[in-house]
Design an enzyme around this catalytic site. Sequence first.
Site, PDB file in Angstrom:
ATOM      1  N   GLU A  11      35.558  36.069  11.965  1.00 50.75           N
ATOM      2  CA  GLU A  11      34.808  36.073  13.359  1.00 50.75           C
ATOM      3  C   GLU A  11      34.146  34.824  13.452  1.00 50.75           C
ATOM      4  O   GLU A  11      34.110  34.124  14.483  1.00 50.75           O
ATOM      5  CB  GLU A  11      34.123  37.257  13.637  1.00 50.75           C
ATOM      6  CG  GLU A  11      33.685  37.268  15.083  1.00 50.75           C
ATOM      7  CD  GLU A  11      32.688  38.493  15.358  1.00 50.75           C
ATOM      8  OE1 GLU A  11      31.690  38.519  16.028  1.00 50.75           O
ATOM      9  OE2 GLU A  11      33.132  39.412  14.777  1.00 50.75           O
ATOM     10  N   CYS A  27      28.138  44.008  19.274  1.00 49.16           N
ATOM     11  CA  CYS A  27      28.901  44.793  20.067  1.00 49.16           C
ATOM     12  C   CYS A  27      28.520  46.164  20.033  1.00 49.16           C
ATOM     13  O   CYS A  27      27.412  46.850  19.319  1.00 49.16           O
ATOM     14  CB  CYS A  27      30.273  44.836  19.786  1.00 49.16           C
ATOM     15  SG  CYS A  27      30.747  46.033  18.330  1.00 49.16           S
ATOM     16  N   HIS A  59      33.350  34.593   7.199  1.00 43.21           N
ATOM     17  CA  HIS A  59      34.160  35.551   7.887  1.00 43.21           C
ATOM     18  C   HIS A  59      34.871  35.006   9.014  1.00 43.21           C
ATOM     19  O   HIS A  59      34.656  34.108   9.749  1.00 43.21           O
ATOM     20  CB  HIS A  59      32.912  36.549   8.518  1.00 43.21           C
ATOM     21  CG  HIS A  59      33.409  37.858   8.970  1.00 43.21           C
ATOM     22  ND1 HIS A  59      33.902  37.942  10.322  1.00 43.21           N
ATOM     23  CD2 HIS A  59      33.449  39.122   8.367  1.00 43.21           C
ATOM     24  CE1 HIS A  59      34.319  39.261  10.210  1.00 43.21           C
ATOM     25  NE2 HIS A  59      34.003  40.087   9.454  1.00 43.21           N
TER      26      HIS A  59
END
EC number: 1.17.7.4
Length: 336
Positions: free
Chosen positions: A138, A207, A136
Amino acid sequence: MLHTTTKPPLTIRLCQPRGFCAGVDRAIQIVVLALKKYGAPVYVRHEIVHNRYVVEGLQSLGAVFIEELSEIPAEHRQSPVVFSAHGVPKSVPADAQARNLFYLDATCPLVSKVHKQAMRHQRLGRHVLLIGHAGHPEVIGTMGQLPDGAVTLIETEADAAKLAPADPEALGFVTQTTLSVEDTAGIIRALQDRFPALHAPAAESICYATTNRQEAVKETAAGADLYLIVGAPNSSNSRRLVEVAERAGATMSLLVQRASEIPWNDIAGISTLGLSAGASAPEIIVDEIIDAFRQRFDVTIDLAITATETEDFPVMRVLRDVELTKADMAFVNGAA
């Protein structure tokens, strides 16, 4: 003789919050502002967010999406290049500087926070465990903040079980921001059971938008004949929402990018539909899907509000002198 066809009733449990988060909103805004200030082309390294509708909309405005900085033609070296919301390894801005490129970093501030937490662990002498999904963007960006060998990726509880660190007393963990809250908690428990001295980050890594969207789906999934999540196949937070819906009691859960992907023949008998959208999915597609159901069903909307989001991440100073029109803002907010 006039025959009328009565549409079958359908209740749509529509989640709120859903769709764009503050980090996605900021990233899209950066590209739009850069186009208005500097003109086309504006290059974007990797998809700015994982959504084809958004990417194609920005392309129509003059954004050019690339995977590597070497793809920027020599004659466009003065054009801005934007780094995606997912974050990039340190090597990428270093490469941009070596090429004398002007870059704008649209990394989500909450991803940047994870980067800082990982660097803090290393500064304090800890080996960093990153809970996330291999490949990924990120994860690639977070691992790229530290030297090779300083970070170990943990994807599953099985990975936690076979981990053999050099110093079990000097470990710290961070997580990808878009993971399943429940899965991540299980992996953290497995690590803490094996390594009681494991240091947590100074602040939560997953988050607020990921957590809020998962909680909304969890609260509305039970009794849903079908749960639709609007999002892209490469969107981690959207894929997690599909899993959450299934675990929380939805009979079936599907990820769709547009209304055209809905398997109408397979869902004719449904009476309750759950509907949410990943953090990179624009609201205009949610509206498109509701309209598609209205054509086939007598729809009642049941709005399920589980949280109110007020977060707003400002763009970098160099773009703050540019004004956006109402049409620009509608695009940025996913409404057009």
